[in-house]
Design a protein around this motif. Sequence first.
Motif, PDB file in Angstrom:
ATOM      1  N   GLN A 255       0.923  -0.987  -0.446  1.00  0.00           N
ATOM      2  CA  GLN A 255       0.132   0.597   0.085  1.00  0.00           C
ATOM      3  C   GLN A 255       0.992   1.519  -0.141  1.00  0.00           C
ATOM      4  O   GLN A 255       0.483   1.902  -0.663  1.00  0.00           O
ATOM      5  CB  GLN A 255      -0.982  -0.304   1.272  1.00  0.00           C
ATOM      6  N   ILE A 256       2.131   1.519   0.817  1.00  0.00           N
ATOM      7  CA  ILE A 256       2.785   2.630   0.347  1.00  0.00           C
ATOM      8  C   ILE A 256       3.246   2.713  -0.860  1.00  0.00           C
ATOM      9  O   ILE A 256       3.893   3.914  -1.164  1.00  0.00           O
ATOM     10  CB  ILE A 256       4.244   2.474   2.273  1.00  0.00           C
ATOM     11  N   MET A 257       3.171   1.270  -1.402  1.00  0.00           N
ATOM     12  CA  MET A 257       4.406   2.183  -2.718  1.00  0.00           C
ATOM     13  C   MET A 257       3.801   1.966  -3.264  1.00  0.00           C
ATOM     14  O   MET A 257       3.375   3.057  -4.395  1.00  0.00           O
ATOM     15  CB  MET A 257       4.757  -0.075  -3.067  1.00  0.00           C
ATOM     16  N   GLN A 258       1.754   1.587  -3.508  1.00  0.00           N
ATOM     17  CA  GLN A 258       0.912   2.714  -4.161  1.00  0.00           C
ATOM     18  C   GLN A 258       1.201   3.451  -3.216  1.00  0.00           C
ATOM     19  O   GLN A 258       0.739   4.926  -5.092  1.00  0.00           O
ATOM     20  CB  GLN A 258      -0.256   1.588  -4.249  1.00  0.00           C
ATOM     21  N   TYR A 259       0.737   4.293  -3.060  1.00  0.00           N
ATOM     22  CA  TYR A 259       0.777   5.590  -2.568  1.00  0.00           C
ATOM     23  C   TYR A 259       2.023   6.878  -2.895  1.00  0.00           C
ATOM     24  O   TYR A 259       1.375   7.520  -3.585  1.00  0.00           O
ATOM     25  CB  TYR A 259       0.785   5.461  -0.977  1.00  0.00           C
ATOM     26  N   ALA A 260       2.426   5.681  -3.175  1.00  0.00           N
ATOM     27  CA  ALA A 260       3.998   6.835  -3.829  1.00  0.00           C
ATOM     28  C   ALA A 260       3.972   6.605  -5.572  1.00  0.00           C
ATOM     29  O   ALA A 260       3.797   7.919  -5.638  1.00  0.00           O
ATOM     30  CB  ALA A 260       5.505   5.549  -3.605  1.00  0.00           C
ATOM     31  N   GLU A 261       2.951   5.587  -5.759  1.00  0.00           N
ATOM     32  CA  GLU A 261       3.013   5.313  -7.034  1.00  0.00           C
ATOM     33  C   GLU A 261       1.857   6.765  -7.653  1.00  0.00           C
ATOM     34  O   GLU A 261       1.455   7.540  -9.097  1.00  0.00           O
ATOM     35  CB  GLU A 261       2.280   4.626  -7.984  1.00  0.00           C
ATOM     36  N   SER A 262       0.391   6.085  -6.810  1.00  0.00           N
ATOM     37  CA  SER A 262      -0.754   7.903  -7.077  1.00  0.00           C
ATOM     38  C   SER A 262       0.878   9.198  -6.686  1.00  0.00           C
ATOM     39  O   SER A 262       0.036  10.085  -7.572  1.00  0.00           O
ATOM     40  CB  SER A 262      -1.665   7.746  -5.852  1.00  0.00           C
ATOM     41  N   SER A 263       0.760   9.305  -6.050  1.00  0.00           N
ATOM     42  CA  SER A 263       1.790  10.723  -5.670  1.00  0.00           C
ATOM     43  C   SER A 263       2.257  11.363  -6.381  1.00  0.00           C
ATOM     44  O   SER A 263       2.248  12.277  -7.517  1.00  0.00           O
ATOM     45  CB  SER A 263       2.282  10.109  -4.250  1.00  0.00           C
ATOM     46  N   LYS A 264       2.981  10.363  -7.275  1.00  0.00           N
ATOM     47  CA  LYS A 264       3.942  10.706  -8.651  1.00  0.00           C
ATOM     48  C   LYS A 264       3.243  11.016  -9.845  1.00  0.00           C
ATOM     49  O   LYS A 264       3.153  12.015 -10.260  1.00  0.00           O
ATOM     50  CB  LYS A 264       4.770   9.770  -8.593  1.00  0.00           C
ATOM     51  N   ALA A 265       2.192  10.259 -10.108  1.00  0.00           N
ATOM     52  CA  ALA A 265       0.997   9.741 -11.396  1.00  0.00           C
ATOM     53  C   ALA A 265       0.162  11.076 -10.698  1.00  0.00           C
ATOM     54  O   ALA A 265       0.267  12.333 -12.198  1.00  0.00           O
ATOM     55  CB  ALA A 265       0.381   8.442 -11.128  1.00  0.00           C
ATOM     56  N   LEU A 266      -0.506  12.411 -10.056  1.00  0.00           N
ATOM     57  CA  LEU A 266      -0.847  13.142  -9.989  1.00  0.00           C
ATOM     58  C   LEU A 266      -0.049  14.393 -10.070  1.00  0.00           C
ATOM     59  O   LEU A 266      -0.703  15.098 -10.827  1.00  0.00           O
ATOM     60  CB  LEU A 266      -1.681  13.014  -8.672  1.00  0.00           C
ATOM     61  N   PHE A 267       1.219  14.100 -10.050  1.00  0.00           N
ATOM     62  CA  PHE A 267       1.790  16.072  -9.999  1.00  0.00           C
ATOM     63  C   PHE A 267       2.246  15.172 -11.004  1.00  0.00           C
ATOM     64  O   PHE A 267       2.485  16.607 -11.844  1.00  0.00           O
ATOM     65  CB  PHE A 267       3.032  15.639  -8.813  1.00  0.00           C
ATOM     66  N   SER A 268       2.697  14.219 -12.006  1.00  0.00           N
ATOM     67  CA  SER A 268       3.024  14.576 -13.138  1.00  0.00           C
ATOM     68  C   SER A 268       1.578  14.857 -14.231  1.00  0.00           C
ATOM     69  O   SER A 268       1.646  16.059 -15.300  1.00  0.00           O
ATOM     70  CB  SER A 268       2.882  12.946 -13.789  1.00  0.00           C
ATOM     71  N   LEU A 269       0.728  14.411 -13.469  1.00  0.00           N
ATOM     72  CA  LEU A 269      -0.388  15.344 -14.255  1.00  0.00           C
ATOM     73  C   LEU A 269      -0.492  16.779 -13.901  1.00  0.00           C
ATOM     74  O   LEU A 269      -0.831  17.365 -15.457  1.00  0.00           O
ATOM     75  CB  LEU A 269      -2.131  14.945 -13.739  1.00  0.00           C
ATOM     76  N   PHE A 270      -0.099  17.699 -13.216  1.00  0.00           N
ATOM     77  CA  PHE A 270      -0.213  18.192 -12.379  1.00  0.00           C
ATOM     78  C   PHE A 270       1.337  19.377 -13.663  1.00  0.00           C
ATOM     79  O   PHE A 270       0.417  20.349 -14.089  1.00  0.00           O
ATOM     80  CB  PHE A 270       0.822  19.192 -11.065  1.00  0.00           C
ATOM     81  N   LEU A 271       1.990  19.076 -13.716  1.00  0.00           N
ATOM     82  CA  LEU A 271       3.884  19.068 -14.518  1.00  0.00           C
ATOM     83  C   LEU A 271       2.337  19.014 -15.808  1.00  0.00           C
ATOM     84  O   LEU A 271       3.155  20.564 -16.572  1.00  0.00           O
ATOM     85  CB  LEU A 271       4.266  18.230 -14.377  1.00  0.00           C
ATOM     86  N   GLU A 272       1.620  18.130 -16.843  1.00  0.00           N
ATOM     87  CA  GLU A 272       1.527  18.042 -17.939  1.00  0.00           C
ATOM     88  C   GLU A 272       0.582  19.083 -18.651  1.00  0.00           C
ATOM     89  O   GLU A 272       0.113  19.325 -19.731  1.00  0.00           O
ATOM     90  CB  GLU A 272       1.215  16.707 -17.915  1.00  0.00           C
ATOM     91  N   GLY A 273      -0.122  19.295 -16.986  1.00  0.00           N
ATOM     92  CA  GLY A 273      -0.847  20.580 -17.184  1.00  0.00           C
ATOM     93  C   GLY A 273      -2.557  19.764 -17.945  1.00  0.00           C
ATOM     94  O   GLY A 273      -3.273  19.896 -18.383  1.00  0.00           O
ATOM     95  N   ASN A 274      -2.579  18.519 -17.208  1.00  0.00           N
ATOM     96  CA  ASN A 274      -3.248  17.793 -17.899  1.00  0.00           C
ATOM     97  C   ASN A 274      -4.760  18.139 -16.708  1.00  0.00           C
ATOM     98  O   ASN A 274      -5.041  17.080 -16.052  1.00  0.00           O
ATOM     99  CB  ASN A 274      -2.857  16.390 -18.342  1.00  0.00           C
ATOM    100  N   GLU A 275      -5.970  18.854 -17.473  1.00  0.00           N
ATOM    101  CA  GLU A 275      -6.810  18.776 -16.123  1.00  0.00           C
ATOM    102  C   GLU A 275      -7.598  17.856 -16.024  1.00  0.00           C
ATOM    103  O   GLU A 275      -8.400  17.477 -15.701  1.00  0.00           O
ATOM    104  CB  GLU A 275      -6.827  20.448 -15.936  1.00  0.00           C
ATOM    105  N   GLN A 276      -8.161  18.017 -17.726  1.00  0.00           N
ATOM    106  CA  GLN A 276      -8.945  16.615 -17.857  1.00  0.00           C
ATOM    107  C   GLN A 276      -9.116  15.260 -16.904  1.00  0.00           C
ATOM    108  O   GLN A 276      -9.967  14.749 -16.345  1.00  0.00           O
ATOM    109  CB  GLN A 276      -9.444  16.442 -19.746  1.00  0.00           C
ATOM    110  N   ALA A 277      -6.962  14.721 -17.489  1.00  0.00           N
ATOM    111  CA  ALA A 277      -7.576  13.614 -17.370  1.00  0.00           C
ATOM    112  C   ALA A 277      -6.996  13.586 -15.063  1.00  0.00           C
ATOM    113  O   ALA A 277      -7.810  12.123 -15.137  1.00  0.00           O
ATOM    114  CB  ALA A 277      -5.713  13.140 -17.428  1.00  0.00           C
ATOM    115  N   LEU A 278      -7.101  14.839 -14.883  1.00  0.00           N
ATOM    116  CA  LEU A 278      -6.759  14.494 -13.527  1.00  0.00           C
ATOM    117  C   LEU A 278      -7.900  14.213 -12.756  1.00  0.00           C
ATOM    118  O   LEU A 278      -8.326  13.453 -11.547  1.00  0.00           O
ATOM    119  CB  LEU A 278      -6.136  16.227 -12.943  1.00  0.00           C
TER     120      LEU A 278
END
Length: 442
Positions: A255-278
Amino acid sequence: MTAIEENAQVKHWMDTKIIGIIGLGDMGLMYAEKLSQAGWNVICCDRPERYEELREKHKGASFRVFANGHLVARMSDYLMYSVEAANIGKIVARYGSSTKVGAVVGGQTSCKREEIKAFEEQLPDDLDIVTVHSLHGPRVSSEGQPLVIIAHRTSRPDSLPFVESVLSCLKSKHVYLTAEEHDRITADTQAVTHAAFLSMGLAWYRRKLYPWQVGPCKWYGGLENVKVNISLRIYSNKWHVYAGLAITNDAARQQIMQYAESSKALFSLFLEGNEQALKERLQKAKDFIFSKHEGPLMLQDVMLEKHTIAKYDKTDDVDVLPNSHLSLLAIADSWYHLGINPYDHMICSTPLFRIFLGVTEYLFLKPGLLEKTIDATFSDKSFRADDLEFVGAVGTWSQLVTFGDYDLYRQQFEEVQQFFQPMFEEATKIGNEMISVIQSKL
């Protein structure tokens, strides 16, 4: 058995039975004090080199301190190991052979797989195993809190009732599980909760800032109060409280590994500016977790706003910067990807988990707040550097848990702990008030 017979049996046990505790850390000491004050004959010990110190410190206590675990084990009718999960195997191996014939043995670790394994390998077959786990910290009142009882091996009919009688003075809610059920549920309710708050603290430490002192615009308001107070509360405790669950429990590690993956994936969408995907990704998490939610929110504005260590004048016109709340968005995303419904385990939830679920619920269900948060993520980058540091911090904790190295875990924890040390006393006081208020509303 009638009530009169039951009371007579309990009185007989209190007159004749001895309760032993090996390990006088915070939880062991809490149990020793509560059980002995309730009338039980309690003996206990810690590491032999601490004997003189502890004997002097507790010379007026209602329990007795012995020099070592052999002396405690050979006399105890119910013997409880209150030691770190990392050390349970070697401590049981050291003292197990001295256990009184016919005794009941248990432990307090947060991961029962390793504890039960140690008992089965090191203890004689004629001993019964009834182990426990209080789902709260030593500075939280045990009254009304969940207390897991695992009757793993009970060859005698009075073993479980005996343990129940011993623990009744805690006034906790008894929850009966198997060791496997316990480990799965504690992972579901604690692993990611701890990872989130540990990562917040590590991120603030790396940026060398105290969030309650950063102007009247950042980390101000109800959700921020919870983040700051609970993160400091965790770091004011001992490192092994969190390392034991994270490293020894396979489900927790996943679960901790998944939390790290979720944090990274959401932040990547921030950086991409992909509001719809978020939006689409968070909507899936919202539907999975909260679609059946009914009634009022667990937490209300007045509860969230009240408890803060930030020194602001209430008359100040505070211009609050909208936080991306990445830590809370990632918890919902990780629950969704793990298939965990957090409401399923409320009967076994810790105070910290209930608070974390409450603030996550507040973010997703308070009208307009999630939308405002998503919009701010792309229109206002005030928290972008903080989010970057947070993602790195989550990755650090995930790696430390994956390595399974207690020494590295302790080193990282205590680095951050030292940085926040000056605020622990006040944060603990406010955190206790917050937990008390929130508990009364749940």
